[in-house]
Enzyme design. Structure first.
Site, PDB file in Angstrom:
ATOM      1  N   LYS A   5       0.884  -1.171   0.000  1.00  0.00           N
ATOM      2  CA  LYS A   5       0.000   0.000   0.000  1.00  0.00           C
ATOM      3  C   LYS A   5       0.916   1.213   0.000  1.00  0.00           C
ATOM      4  O   LYS A   5       1.855   1.282   0.788  1.00  0.00           O
ATOM      5  CB  LYS A   5      -0.889  -0.017   1.254  1.00  0.00           C
ATOM      6  N   ASP A  45      -7.816   5.183  -4.285  1.00  0.00           N
ATOM      7  CA  ASP A  45      -8.025   5.339  -2.839  1.00  0.00           C
ATOM      8  C   ASP A  45      -8.260   6.833  -2.640  1.00  0.00           C
ATOM      9  O   ASP A  45      -8.697   7.507  -3.587  1.00  0.00           O
ATOM     10  CB  ASP A  45      -6.799   4.831  -2.063  1.00  0.00           C
TER      11      ASP A  45
HETATM   12  N1  NDP Z   1     -11.959   3.749  -2.880  1.00  0.00           N
HETATM   13  C1  NDP Z   1     -11.958   2.478  -2.453  1.00  0.00           C
HETATM   14  O1  NDP Z   1     -12.248   1.529  -3.210  1.00  0.00           O
HETATM   15  C2  NDP Z   1     -11.656   2.166  -1.036  1.00  0.00           C
HETATM   16  C3  NDP Z   1     -11.476   3.162  -0.102  1.00  0.00           C
HETATM   17  N2  NDP Z   1     -11.269   2.822   1.194  1.00  0.00           N
HETATM   18  C4  NDP Z   1     -11.103   3.855   2.194  1.00  0.00           C
HETATM   19  O2  NDP Z   1     -12.279   4.654   2.254  1.00  0.00           O
HETATM   20  C5  NDP Z   1     -11.946   5.999   2.652  1.00  0.00           C
HETATM   21  C6  NDP Z   1     -12.467   6.976   1.624  1.00  0.00           C
HETATM   22  O3  NDP Z   1     -11.859   6.722   0.370  1.00  0.00           O
HETATM   23  P1  NDP Z   1     -12.459   7.258  -0.995  1.00  0.00           P
HETATM   24  O4  NDP Z   1     -13.898   7.528  -0.852  1.00  0.00           O
HETATM   25  O5  NDP Z   1     -11.983   6.337  -2.042  1.00  0.00           O
HETATM   26  O6  NDP Z   1     -11.653   8.631  -1.155  1.00  0.00           O
HETATM   27  P2  NDP Z   1     -12.123   9.994  -1.840  1.00  0.00           P
HETATM   28  O7  NDP Z   1     -10.888  10.752  -2.083  1.00  0.00           O
HETATM   29  O8  NDP Z   1     -13.019   9.716  -2.979  1.00  0.00           O
HETATM   30  O9  NDP Z   1     -12.990  10.680  -0.702  1.00  0.00           O
HETATM   31  C7  NDP Z   1     -12.405  10.987   0.531  1.00  0.00           C
HETATM   32  C8  NDP Z   1     -13.402  11.769   1.345  1.00  0.00           C
HETATM   33  O10 NDP Z   1     -12.874  11.946   2.651  1.00  0.00           O
HETATM   34  C9  NDP Z   1     -12.695  13.343   2.901  1.00  0.00           C
HETATM   35  N3  NDP Z   1     -11.449  13.538   3.624  1.00  0.00           N
HETATM   36  C10 NDP Z   1     -10.200  13.292   3.170  1.00  0.00           C
HETATM   37  N4  NDP Z   1      -9.304  13.616   4.113  1.00  0.00           N
HETATM   38  C11 NDP Z   1     -10.019  14.067   5.177  1.00  0.00           C
HETATM   39  C12 NDP Z   1      -9.665  14.554   6.455  1.00  0.00           C
HETATM   40  N5  NDP Z   1      -8.394  14.613   6.850  1.00  0.00           N
HETATM   41  N6  NDP Z   1     -10.672  14.914   7.291  1.00  0.00           N
HETATM   42  C13 NDP Z   1     -11.957  14.848   6.907  1.00  0.00           C
HETATM   43  N7  NDP Z   1     -12.356  14.403   5.696  1.00  0.00           N
HETATM   44  C14 NDP Z   1     -11.389  14.006   4.859  1.00  0.00           C
HETATM   45  C15 NDP Z   1     -12.631  14.000   1.539  1.00  0.00           C
HETATM   46  O11 NDP Z   1     -12.950  15.377   1.657  1.00  0.00           O
HETATM   47  P3  NDP Z   1     -12.398  16.426   0.563  1.00  0.00           P
HETATM   48  O12 NDP Z   1     -13.224  16.202  -0.655  1.00  0.00           O
HETATM   49  O13 NDP Z   1     -12.615  17.742   1.210  1.00  0.00           O
HETATM   50  O14 NDP Z   1     -10.957  16.092   0.354  1.00  0.00           O
HETATM   51  C16 NDP Z   1     -13.668  13.164   0.789  1.00  0.00           C
HETATM   52  O15 NDP Z   1     -14.973  13.536   1.147  1.00  0.00           O
HETATM   53  C17 NDP Z   1     -10.419   5.993   2.832  1.00  0.00           C
HETATM   54  O16 NDP Z   1     -10.128   5.690   4.176  1.00  0.00           O
HETATM   55  C18 NDP Z   1      -9.987   4.857   1.929  1.00  0.00           C
HETATM   56  O17 NDP Z   1      -8.725   4.328   2.305  1.00  0.00           O
HETATM   57  C19 NDP Z   1     -11.273   1.523   1.613  1.00  0.00           C
HETATM   58  C20 NDP Z   1     -11.448   0.503   0.739  1.00  0.00           C
HETATM   59  C21 NDP Z   1     -11.564   0.743  -0.677  1.00  0.00           C
HETATM   60  O1  AKG Z   2      -9.034  -1.968  -5.034  1.00  0.00           O
HETATM   61  C1  AKG Z   2      -8.008  -2.182  -4.405  1.00  0.00           C
HETATM   62  O2  AKG Z   2      -7.160  -3.005  -4.786  1.00  0.00           O
HETATM   63  C2  AKG Z   2      -7.720  -1.453  -3.117  1.00  0.00           C
HETATM   64  C3  AKG Z   2      -8.880  -0.649  -2.642  1.00  0.00           C
HETATM   65  C4  AKG Z   2      -8.520   0.107  -1.419  1.00  0.00           C
HETATM   66  O3  AKG Z   2      -8.194   1.266  -1.486  1.00  0.00           O
HETATM   67  C5  AKG Z   2      -8.482  -0.573  -0.122  1.00  0.00           C
HETATM   68  O4  AKG Z   2      -8.955  -1.709  -0.003  1.00  0.00           O
HETATM   69  O5  AKG Z   2      -7.978   0.028   0.829  1.00  0.00           O
END
Ligand code: NDP
Ligand code: AKG
Length: 345
Positions: A5, A45
């Site tokens: 990661k 991510d």
């Molecule tokens: N995408 C995926 O497939 C996966 C994601 N995840 C996890 O899910 C979470 C969200 O990811 P994802 O939706 O893809 O990311 P995005 O970048 O699409 O969205 C992130 C969101 O979190 C907000 N954010 C980011 N940093 C902060 C902070 N320090 N404090 C408050 N809000 C914050 C952002 O706000 P702003 O727009 O203002 O930056 C935005 O609303 C993460 O923890 C990621 O690791 C887990 C598994 C898979």
């Molecule tokens: O799709 C993936 O391989 C990773 C997705 C991700 O950001 C996570 O599981 O934390």
């Protein structure tokens, strides 16, 4: 996929598409030496979605001289899978659906659900929740929280507008609402949502503190599951786990991200499977597989907890311990079978 990661401290906010493209290409000029379809396979991510994956995939293809399934979340016309963008949010909602059913809490219909974040995970979790009859009472971003003021909650139309705002890397303060939500500057949603049944942190790590965990309990919350990676602080998890042991059937039930948000990486695995076979599965084929994966993730954690963790009568099994132990046992068993460790005799 593969156990690595990584990321970068490049902040895309306020940057042009051209600047983001140049950064992605420069990043891949080095990274391509360390990844491959059979080694580590990066995916989106925080701050990395389909646009950035596209730039990086193109740079990889040029550097490696090959077109292969080496990044996931690709565009549908160049190796991507249907449902990958939706997978983490949908998968989270499917997982929590099993928590509701197992604990006798029924379906999503009429449940009030607090969400944080407004990015990829939160957007699709919210859309699926609305489709299943739940009321979404909050969203947030790094600038503050949007909290529903009326009974009807945040709507599908709101989510579509928010998707456009976030695709343009704008803050939620630019969201024009018809008066059914309020904006709380600099806040996270948890202490502002009123009565709530389910809380799904979907923004970032350490976004639920001990005090917020206690506030959620006081607001009647019975289910907490992480869409974000390590969304709850250790102190918050302790609050939830102590409540689970003390209050038994009346307790809050907490699910860690490693189980509840695994739908994203799982569908990345399905994308790689399709790439290897040179096939495209339909939307419903991928969605059905995702549902099965989330069901297995839930029951694997649950049954592993029942097997390994002592519990008193009426206590809900610990999904934290069960999911951790299930992951450990799988790796340890594979290492044993492959001769990496063995008992003395
Ligand atoms: N995408 C995926 O497939 C996966 C994601 N995840 C996890 O899910 C979470 C969200 O990811 P994802 O939706 O893809 O990311 P995005 O970048 O699409 O969205 C992130 C969101 O979190 C907000 N954010 C980011 N940093 C902060 C902070 N320090 N404090 C408050 N809000 C914050 C952002 O706000 P702003 O727009 O203002 O930056 C935005 O609303 C993460 O923890 C990621 O690791 C887990 C598994 C898979
Ligand atoms: O799709 C993936 O391989 C990773 C997705 C991700 O950001 C996570 O599981 O934390």
């Amino acid at each position: 996929m593969g156990g690595g990661k990584g990321g970068a401290d490049f902040d895309p906010k306020g940057k042009s598409d051209a600047e983001i493209r140049r950064f992605c290409c420069a990043f891949m000029a080095e990274l391509h030496k360390h990844i491959g379809a059979d080694t580590d396979v990066p995916a989106g991510d925080i701050g990395v979605g389909g646009r950035e994956i596209g730039y990086m995939f193109g740079a990889y293809r040029k550097a490696a001289g090959r077109f292969e399934g080496v990044l996931t979340g690709k565009g549908l016309s160049w190796g991507g899978s249907l449902i990958r963008p939706e997978a983490t949010g949908y998968g989270l909602v499917y997982y929590v659906g099993h928590m509701l059913e197992f604990s006798g809490a029924g379906s999503y219909a009429g449940k009030r659900v607090a969400l944080s974040g407004s990015g990829n995970v939160a957007q699709y979790a919210a859309l699926k929740l609305i489709e299943l009859g739940a009321t979404v009472v909050s969203l947030s971003d790094s600038k503050g929280a949007l909290v529903a003021t009326g009974e009807s909650g945040i709507t599908g139309e709101d989510i579509n507008a928010i998707m456009a705002i976030k695709a343009a890397r704008q803050p939620l303060t630019t969201f024009q609402n018809a008066g059914h939500v309020k904006w709380i500057e600099g806040a996270r949603p948890w202490l502002h949502v009123g009565k709530v049944d389910i809380a799904l942190p979907c923004a970032t790590q350490n976004e639920v503190s001990k005090e917020e965990a206690e506030g959620l309990l006081a607001a009647g919350c019975k289910f907490v599951a992480e869409g974000s990676n390590m969304g709850c602080t250790l102190e918050a998890i302790e609050v939830f786990e102590n409540n689970r042991k003390e209050k038994k059937g009346e307790a809050v039930w907490y699910a860690p991200g490693k189980a509840a948000n695994c739908g994203g990486v799982a569908v990345s695995g399905l994308e790689m499977a399709q790439n290897s076979q040179r096939l495209n599965w339909t939307q419903s084929e991928v969605d059905e597989k995702l549902k099965d994966i989330m069901k297995n993730a839930f029951f694997n954690g649950l049954n592993t907890a029942k097997t390994y963790v002592e519990a008193t009568e009426g206590e809900l099994p610990s999904l934290v311990a069960g999911s951790n132990i299930a992951g450990f046992v799988k790796v340890a068993q594979a290492m044993h079978d492959q001769g990496d460790w063995w008992s003395k005799n």
